[in-house]
Design a protein around this motif. Structure first.
Motif, PDB file in Angstrom:
ATOM      1  N   HIS A 141       4.871   4.345 -22.932  1.00 32.12           N
ATOM      2  CA  HIS A 141       4.243   5.201 -21.931  1.00 32.12           C
ATOM      3  C   HIS A 141       2.870   4.685 -21.546  1.00 32.12           C
ATOM      4  CE1 HIS A 141       2.279   8.931 -20.377  1.00 32.12           C
ATOM      5  NE2 HIS A 141       3.430   9.001 -19.758  1.00 32.12           N
ATOM      6  N   ARG A 142       2.133   4.151 -22.515  1.00 30.62           N
ATOM      7  CA  ARG A 142       0.787   3.604 -22.240  1.00 30.62           C
ATOM      8  C   ARG A 142       0.897   2.402 -21.296  1.00 30.62           C
ATOM      9  NH1 ARG A 142      -0.512   3.879 -27.298  1.00 30.62           N
ATOM     10  NH2 ARG A 142      -0.185   1.680 -27.744  1.00 30.62           N
ATOM     11  N   HIS A 143       1.878   1.543 -21.574  1.00 30.80           N
ATOM     12  CA  HIS A 143       2.084   0.374 -20.707  1.00 30.80           C
ATOM     13  C   HIS A 143       2.470   0.807 -19.291  1.00 30.80           C
ATOM     14  CE1 HIS A 143       2.531  -2.383 -24.343  1.00 30.80           C
ATOM     15  NE2 HIS A 143       1.641  -2.981 -23.572  1.00 30.80           N
ATOM     16  N   TYR A 144       3.282   1.839 -19.218  1.00 31.27           N
ATOM     17  CA  TYR A 144       3.719   2.327 -17.903  1.00 31.27           C
ATOM     18  C   TYR A 144       2.534   2.828 -17.094  1.00 31.27           C
ATOM     19  CZ  TYR A 144       5.801   5.473 -14.474  1.00 31.27           C
ATOM     20  OH  TYR A 144       6.135   6.113 -13.315  1.00 31.27           O
ATOM     21  N   GLN A 145       1.708   3.623 -17.723  1.00 33.07           N
ATOM     22  CA  GLN A 145       0.543   4.175 -17.012  1.00 33.07           C
ATOM     23  C   GLN A 145      -0.416   3.065 -16.599  1.00 33.07           C
ATOM     24  OE1 GLN A 145      -0.875   7.219 -19.783  1.00 33.07           O
ATOM     25  NE2 GLN A 145      -0.321   8.740 -18.249  1.00 33.07           N
ATOM     26  N   ALA A 146      -0.646   2.136 -17.509  1.00 34.16           N
ATOM     27  CA  ALA A 146      -1.566   1.039 -17.187  1.00 34.16           C
ATOM     28  C   ALA A 146      -1.004   0.191 -16.051  1.00 34.16           C
ATOM     29  CB  ALA A 146      -1.796   0.187 -18.436  1.00 34.16           C
ATOM     30  N   GLY A 147       0.296  -0.041 -16.090  1.00 30.52           N
ATOM     31  CA  GLY A 147       0.931  -0.829 -15.043  1.00 30.52           C
ATOM     32  C   GLY A 147       0.881  -0.134 -13.706  1.00 30.52           C
ATOM     33  N   LEU A 148       1.131   1.165 -13.732  1.00 31.02           N
ATOM     34  CA  LEU A 148       1.098   1.923 -12.487  1.00 31.02           C
ATOM     35  C   LEU A 148      -0.317   1.958 -11.906  1.00 31.02           C
ATOM     36  CD1 LEU A 148       3.603   3.113 -11.255  1.00 31.02           C
ATOM     37  CD2 LEU A 148       2.941   5.359 -12.096  1.00 31.02           C
ATOM     38  N   ALA A 149      -1.302   2.087 -12.772  1.00 28.03           N
ATOM     39  CA  ALA A 149      -2.694   2.088 -12.306  1.00 28.03           C
ATOM     40  C   ALA A 149      -3.047   0.729 -11.700  1.00 28.03           C
ATOM     41  CB  ALA A 149      -3.614   2.410 -13.485  1.00 28.03           C
ATOM     42  N   ALA A 150      -2.595  -0.333 -12.326  1.00 22.97           N
ATOM     43  CA  ALA A 150      -2.847  -1.673 -11.788  1.00 22.97           C
ATOM     44  C   ALA A 150      -2.152  -1.845 -10.446  1.00 22.97           C
ATOM     45  CB  ALA A 150      -2.370  -2.724 -12.780  1.00 22.97           C
ATOM     46  N   LEU A 151      -0.954  -1.296 -10.325  1.00 22.06           N
ATOM     47  CA  LEU A 151      -0.222  -1.373  -9.053  1.00 22.06           C
ATOM     48  C   LEU A 151      -0.963  -0.605  -7.956  1.00 22.06           C
ATOM     49  CD1 LEU A 151       3.576  -0.992  -9.964  1.00 22.06           C
ATOM     50  CD2 LEU A 151       2.454  -2.952  -8.894  1.00 22.06           C
ATOM     51  N   ARG A 152      -1.495   0.527  -8.341  1.00 21.54           N
ATOM     52  CA  ARG A 152      -2.241   1.323  -7.356  1.00 21.54           C
ATOM     53  C   ARG A 152      -3.437   0.529  -6.833  1.00 21.54           C
ATOM     54  NH1 ARG A 152      -4.966   6.515  -9.714  1.00 21.54           N
ATOM     55  NH2 ARG A 152      -6.224   4.860 -10.608  1.00 21.54           N
ATOM     56  N   GLU A 153      -4.114  -0.153  -7.739  1.00 22.89           N
ATOM     57  CA  GLU A 153      -5.267  -0.958  -7.328  1.00 22.89           C
ATOM     58  C   GLU A 153      -4.840  -2.075  -6.382  1.00 22.89           C
ATOM     59  OE1 GLU A 153      -8.380  -0.299  -8.020  1.00 22.89           O
ATOM     60  OE2 GLU A 153      -7.769   1.485  -9.153  1.00 22.89           O
ATOM     61  N   ARG A 154      -3.750  -2.743  -6.773  1.00 27.57           N
ATOM     62  CA  ARG A 154      -3.294  -3.873  -5.960  1.00 27.57           C
ATOM     63  C   ARG A 154      -2.790  -3.399  -4.600  1.00 27.57           C
ATOM     64  NH1 ARG A 154      -1.924  -8.543  -9.085  1.00 27.57           N
ATOM     65  NH2 ARG A 154      -2.577  -8.250 -11.243  1.00 27.57           N
ATOM     66  N   LEU A 155      -2.014  -2.311  -4.631  1.00 21.42           N
ATOM     67  CA  LEU A 155      -1.422  -1.835  -3.379  1.00 21.42           C
ATOM     68  C   LEU A 155      -2.470  -1.222  -2.445  1.00 21.42           C
ATOM     69  CD1 LEU A 155       1.901  -0.292  -4.717  1.00 21.42           C
ATOM     70  CD2 LEU A 155       1.634  -2.336  -3.296  1.00 21.42           C
ATOM     71  N   SER A 156      -3.559  -0.740  -3.016  1.00 25.18           N
ATOM     72  CA  SER A 156      -4.597  -0.158  -2.151  1.00 25.18           C
ATOM     73  C   SER A 156      -5.225  -1.237  -1.277  1.00 25.18           C
ATOM     74  CB  SER A 156      -5.668   0.519  -2.999  1.00 25.18           C
ATOM     75  OG  SER A 156      -6.324  -0.441  -3.804  1.00 25.18           O
ATOM     76  N   GLY A 157      -5.269  -2.452  -1.806  1.00 26.22           N
ATOM     77  CA  GLY A 157      -5.775  -3.554  -0.989  1.00 26.22           C
ATOM     78  C   GLY A 157      -4.744  -4.029   0.014  1.00 26.22           C
ATOM     79  N   LEU A 158      -3.461  -3.999  -0.423  1.00 24.84           N
ATOM     80  CA  LEU A 158      -2.384  -4.508   0.456  1.00 24.84           C
ATOM     81  C   LEU A 158      -1.923  -3.449   1.448  1.00 24.84           C
ATOM     82  CD1 LEU A 158      -0.381  -6.321  -2.371  1.00 24.84           C
ATOM     83  CD2 LEU A 158      -1.732  -7.412  -0.556  1.00 24.84           C
ATOM     84  N   CYS A 159      -1.923  -2.183   0.990  1.00 29.87           N
ATOM     85  CA  CYS A 159      -1.485  -1.086   1.857  1.00 29.87           C
ATOM     86  C   CYS A 159      -2.634  -0.088   1.929  1.00 29.87           C
ATOM     87  CB  CYS A 159      -0.241  -0.408   1.289  1.00 29.87           C
ATOM     88  SG  CYS A 159       1.120  -1.563   1.112  1.00 29.87           S
ATOM     89  N   PRO A 160      -3.417  -0.114   2.930  1.00 30.92           N
ATOM     90  CA  PRO A 160      -4.613   0.726   3.012  1.00 30.92           C
ATOM     91  C   PRO A 160      -4.327   2.218   2.945  1.00 30.92           C
ATOM     92  CG  PRO A 160      -4.622  -0.992   4.708  1.00 30.92           C
ATOM     93  CD  PRO A 160      -3.284  -1.002   4.088  1.00 30.92           C
TER      94      PRO A 160
END
Lengths: 164, 142
Positions: A141-160
């Motif tokens: 679960h910790r890995h999932y949350q960390a991964g999702l948070a990282a995805l949010r950061e990345r996608l915020s740059g790619l998808c405004p």
């Protein structure tokens, strides 16, 4: 001794096939072959596993890791080329581009990617993911949350449209 | 808070990601065909096992046949008859004429010619004749 019925196998294929392909794609350039082989192996299981979906994800993960290890330098190049293609079908939703999602997901460590794929698209619980990956439920679960948070950061740059 | 529930601020990311459909399709017909073969092939292990067993037996027999020693010929030396080892011809007096009458006399001993012929013909001489006649108190046949 009984085997899994063709109807149940077809149902598993229809429901989890794309997610299984996406999971196998994290390690190997030939994910369809790995998934097909796992489904055929499931058909030969006597008796069939109690949780065939979880069994399939575990079998596909192990086979994909093994296939990825056996693939040589040539296959690694093919894998890089394959990553250039989108891991997702084109969508009408303008808020999240399939290519951007592929790029963001591919940038994560594989330990996070496999958990996100198994939970989001494979619909596996964290208990099943923990059994599949051989770690504790809380660690999964910790890995999932960390991964999702990282995805949010990345996608915020790619998808405004996605706010961090 | 349950661990199965993602954090609220990540729910939207998860929802949008989940809306994407993974690419890559499995050949459904091929999978079902191979799966059917797999499940059916596992049932019929008896015939391959029987074939293997018969093959192994044939191989063992072939080895035994190849390793079998050659047939040996034991010579038998015919020696001329001596006084200690007479031949059958020496034991029979072939100078006496042999006749059916003589055979009857020696084997049937005193039976009439007709009765001896009947017994020789039917083979009933091998059976002891039984007398079912009723005797009186004096031992006279009734």
């Amino acid at each position: 001794m009984s085997v899994i019925s063709p109807e149940r196998l077809g149902e598993l294929l229809d429901r989890h096939g794309p997610a299984l392909v996406l999971l196998a794609r994290q390690w190997t350039a030939g994910p369809e072959d790995v998934v097909q082989e796992a489904l055929v192996r499931l058909a030969g299981q006597r008796p069939p596993p109690d949780q065939p979906a979880a069994w399939l994800f575990r079998a596909v993960r192990n086979a994909a890791i093994s296939a990825g290890r056996s693939e040589g330098r040539r296959r690694k190049r093919e894998t890089a080329v394959a990553r250039e293609r989108s891991w997702f079908l084109p969508t009408e939703d303008k808020s999240l581009d399939a290519a951007a999602a592929t790029e963001a997901l591919a940038g994560l460590p594989v330990e996070m990617r496999e958990i996100i794929v198994a939970h989001l698209w494979g619909e596996l619980t964290f208990d099943e993911i923990a059994q599949m990956t051989g770690q504790s439920k809380s660690a999964a679960h910790r890995h999932y949350q960390a991964g999702l948070a990282a995805l949010r950061e990345r996608l915020s740059g790619l998808c405004p449209k996605i706010d961090p | 808070m349950s661990q199965d529930r993602p954090l609220n601020n990540l729910d939207e990311v998860a929802r949008r990601l989940r809306s994407l459909e993974p690419a890559g399709r499995i050949d459904r017909d091929r999978v079902m065909y191979l799966a059917g073969r797999q499940s059916a092939g596992a049932k019929h292990w008896a015939w391959p096992a029987a074939t293997g067993l018969a093959g192994a037996v044939a191989a063992v027999l072939a080895v035994l046949l190849a390793m079998r020693p050659d047939a040996t010929v034991t010579p038998v030396v015919a020696r001329p008859p001596t006084a200690d080892h007479p031949t059958a011809r020496d034991l029979v007096d072939i100078t006496r004429p042999f006749s059916q009458f003589r055979l009857q006399q020696e084997l049937l001993g005193g039976l009439s010619h007709d009765r001896a012929e009947t017994r020789l013909h039917t083979g009933s001489d091998a059976l002891r004749p039984r007398d079912f006649s009723v005797l009186s108190r004096d031992g006279v046949k009734l």
